[in-house]
Design a protein around this motif. Structure first.
Motif, short mmCIF file in Angstrom:
data_model
loop_
_atom_site.label_atom_id
_atom_site.label_comp_id
_atom_site.label_asym_id
_atom_site.label_seq_id
_atom_site.Cartn_x
_atom_site.Cartn_y
_atom_site.Cartn_z
N SER A 168 -83.11 55.77 113.60
CA SER A 168 -81.71 55.65 114.86
C SER A 168 -81.59 57.58 114.67
O SER A 168 -81.01 58.17 114.44
CB SER A 168 -80.59 54.71 115.44
N LEU A 169 -81.59 57.75 116.17
CA LEU A 169 -80.68 58.70 116.47
C LEU A 169 -79.47 59.15 117.35
O LEU A 169 -78.64 60.10 117.74
CB LEU A 169 -81.14 59.90 117.31
N GLN A 170 -78.42 57.96 117.59
CA GLN A 170 -78.04 57.01 118.45
C GLN A 170 -76.32 57.91 118.29
O GLN A 170 -75.39 58.70 119.07
CB GLN A 170 -77.97 56.29 118.50
N GLN A 171 -76.28 58.48 117.06
CA GLN A 171 -75.18 58.75 116.14
C GLN A 171 -75.25 59.82 116.38
O GLN A 171 -74.12 61.14 115.57
CB GLN A 171 -75.34 58.13 114.73
N SER A 172 -76.63 60.54 115.94
CA SER A 172 -76.69 61.81 116.28
C SER A 172 -76.39 62.56 117.97
O SER A 172 -75.75 63.70 117.73
CB SER A 172 -78.19 62.14 115.93
N ILE A 173 -76.81 61.77 118.64
CA ILE A 173 -75.65 62.22 120.22
C ILE A 173 -74.90 62.00 120.33
O ILE A 173 -74.04 63.54 120.65
CB ILE A 173 -76.49 61.35 121.14
N HIS A 174 -73.73 61.52 119.41
CA HIS A 174 -73.12 61.13 119.46
C HIS A 174 -71.78 62.41 118.95
O HIS A 174 -71.36 62.72 119.81
CB HIS A 174 -72.18 59.71 118.50
N HIS A 175 -72.68 62.57 118.07
CA HIS A 175 -72.22 63.97 117.18
C HIS A 175 -72.09 64.98 118.38
O HIS A 175 -71.54 66.17 118.37
CB HIS A 175 -72.64 63.79 115.51
N PHE A 176 -73.35 64.94 118.74
CA PHE A 176 -73.99 66.28 118.94
C PHE A 176 -73.02 66.65 120.46
O PHE A 176 -72.73 68.10 120.81
CB PHE A 176 -75.71 66.05 120.25
N LYS A 177 -72.43 65.78 121.05
CA LYS A 177 -71.65 65.74 122.10
C LYS A 177 -70.10 66.29 122.03
O LYS A 177 -69.46 67.45 122.75
CB LYS A 177 -71.19 64.43 122.98
N SER A 178 -70.04 65.93 120.92
CA SER A 178 -68.40 66.03 120.13
C SER A 178 -68.48 68.12 120.20
O SER A 178 -67.98 68.29 119.91
CB SER A 178 -67.73 65.17 119.16
N ILE A 179 -69.43 68.15 119.24
CA ILE A 179 -69.95 69.63 119.97
C ILE A 179 -70.74 70.23 120.61
O ILE A 179 -69.58 71.73 120.69
CB ILE A 179 -71.43 69.74 118.07
N PHE A 180 -70.93 69.95 121.62
CA PHE A 180 -71.16 71.05 122.30
C PHE A 180 -70.20 70.88 123.68
O PHE A 180 -69.88 72.17 124.10
CB PHE A 180 -72.23 69.20 123.45
N PHE A 181 -68.43 69.94 123.30
CA PHE A 181 -67.27 69.78 124.01
C PHE A 181 -66.17 70.70 123.40
O PHE A 181 -65.38 70.39 123.43
CB PHE A 181 -66.80 68.94 124.61
N GLU A 182 -66.64 70.66 122.20
CA GLU A 182 -65.63 71.06 120.86
C GLU A 182 -65.22 72.49 121.77
O GLU A 182 -64.22 73.32 121.19
CB GLU A 182 -65.97 71.67 119.40
N ILE A 183 -66.37 73.68 122.49
CA ILE A 183 -64.88 74.56 122.75
C ILE A 183 -64.38 74.38 124.46
O ILE A 183 -64.79 73.50 124.91
CB ILE A 183 -66.05 76.02 123.29
N ASN B 199 -76.22 64.46 111.80
CA ASN B 199 -76.42 63.23 111.44
C ASN B 199 -77.33 61.80 112.06
O ASN B 199 -76.51 61.01 111.78
CB ASN B 199 -74.46 63.14 113.00
N ALA B 200 -78.12 62.06 111.65
CA ALA B 200 -79.88 61.21 112.00
C ALA B 200 -79.84 60.37 110.46
O ALA B 200 -79.69 60.69 109.98
CB ALA B 200 -80.89 62.36 111.86
N LYS B 201 -79.43 58.82 111.27
CA LYS B 201 -79.96 58.38 110.40
C LYS B 201 -81.69 57.46 110.39
O LYS B 201 -82.50 57.90 111.62
CB LYS B 201 -79.35 56.88 111.65
N GLN B 202 -81.74 56.55 109.46
CA GLN B 202 -83.09 56.51 109.32
C GLN B 202 -84.12 56.01 110.49
O GLN B 202 -84.85 56.89 110.90
CB GLN B 202 -83.34 55.48 108.31
N ALA C 85 -89.82 58.77 114.20
CA ALA C 85 -89.65 57.20 113.52
C ALA C 85 -88.73 56.78 114.41
O ALA C 85 -88.58 55.86 114.20
CB ALA C 85 -90.09 56.08 112.38
N GLN C 86 -87.52 58.17 114.30
CA GLN C 86 -85.50 57.89 113.93
C GLN C 86 -85.77 58.00 116.01
O GLN C 86 -84.95 57.01 115.92
CB GLN C 86 -85.31 58.81 113.62
N LEU C 87 -86.73 58.08 116.65
CA LEU C 87 -86.58 58.47 118.32
C LEU C 87 -86.81 56.96 119.21
O LEU C 87 -86.84 55.60 118.12
CB LEU C 87 -88.05 58.60 119.25
#
Length: 256
Positions: free
Chosen positions: A132-147, A127-130, A195-197
């Motif tokens: 920004s990775l902030q959307q990626s972090i949000h998406h990561f959290k939802s996957i991390f806690f989907e179990i 979910n990386a944007k050109q 550049a996305q960091l």
């Protein structure tokens, strides 16, 4: 301290050169993943270390070393092949509010991410944007806690879409993505670009950034991070978070 943009860049670039080298490892938690050579060991040990990276740096390093010992100094192997009874050896771990229950939950969630989602890099890259990775972090959290998970453990993974500066995850992403050729950051995640960091924003980097006119917002939250990002990208669009070394070094080592 107000400097012209050209002066500010020269000043900060000189501080990056001063701090972005292997001497930095001696007092920084990034030394923990440097004990490993296998990609998955580096990324898992780095993620767990970054997760507990708040408070006194000595105690962060000591407790991150303890974490690795509890994982038999083979974090990827433990994550992938542990049995339920093996999680018992984590139960007495504690760093501030992160305890043995949280640690066991993290091992289970990491197992899920490697088995079903192709690993940590893959999840963040999806979910990386050109810029920004902030959307990626949000998406990561939802996957991390989907179990199935303990609700209490959710607080140990920040969500930028809930206005968090997500300092620890942004620091972790710097470690994995940024290629510094100086022996500090790893640059092993090739599907993402420096550049996305975003800069890991904490008390030190925030205070220094305000003094230098890079940040006006008072709180260290997601809005402040966006403001700081914008200004650091003006100084170096390809590697904006190299300035984390300058801001952090000025704050911690020079009391700026």
């Amino acid at each position: 301290m107000k400097l012209k943009k050209s002066e500010l860049k020269i000043f900060l670039d000189s501080k990056v050169s001063l701090y972005n080298n292997t001497k930095f490892l001696e007092s920084d938690p990034i030394q923990i993943p440097h004990n490993y050579s296998k990609k998955e060991d580096i990324e898992i040990s780095g993620f767990l270390t970054a997760t507990i990276a708040w408070g006194n740096r000595k105690s962060i390093i000591n407790n991150a070393q303890k974490m690795m010992q509890l994982l038999d100094n083979a974090p990827y192997d433990f994550v992938m092949h542990h049995k339920v009874k093996d999680l018992g050896q984590l139960k007495n771990f504690v760093h501030r509010t992160f305890n043995g229950q949280d640690f066991a939950q993290f091992v289970k969630s990491l197992n899920h991410i490697y088995k079903l989602h192709g690993g940590l890099e893959n999840v963040f890259a999806k979910n990386a944007k050109q810029h920004s990775l902030q959307q990626s972090i949000h998406h990561f959290k939802s996957i991390f806690f989907e179990i199935d998970h303990l609700k209490r453990t959710q607080k140990h993974v920040s969500d930028p879409l809930k206005n968090s500066a997500a300092k620890r995850i942004n620091m972790y992403l710097r470690w994995m993505v940024r290629q510094d050729n100086a022996g500090v950051d790893f640059g092993i995640w090739k599907s993402l670009s420096p550049a996305q960091l975003s800069c890991p924003l904490d008390v030190h980097s925030g205070n220094v950034a305000r003094q230098l006119g890079l940040l006006k917002r008072k709180q260290n939250d997601a809005k402040a991070l966006a403001e700081l990002d914008k200004n650091l990208r003006k100084l170096d669009p390809n590697d904006p978070v190299k300035y984390d070394f300058a801001l952090f070094g000025l704050g911690v080592f020079e009391g700026f």
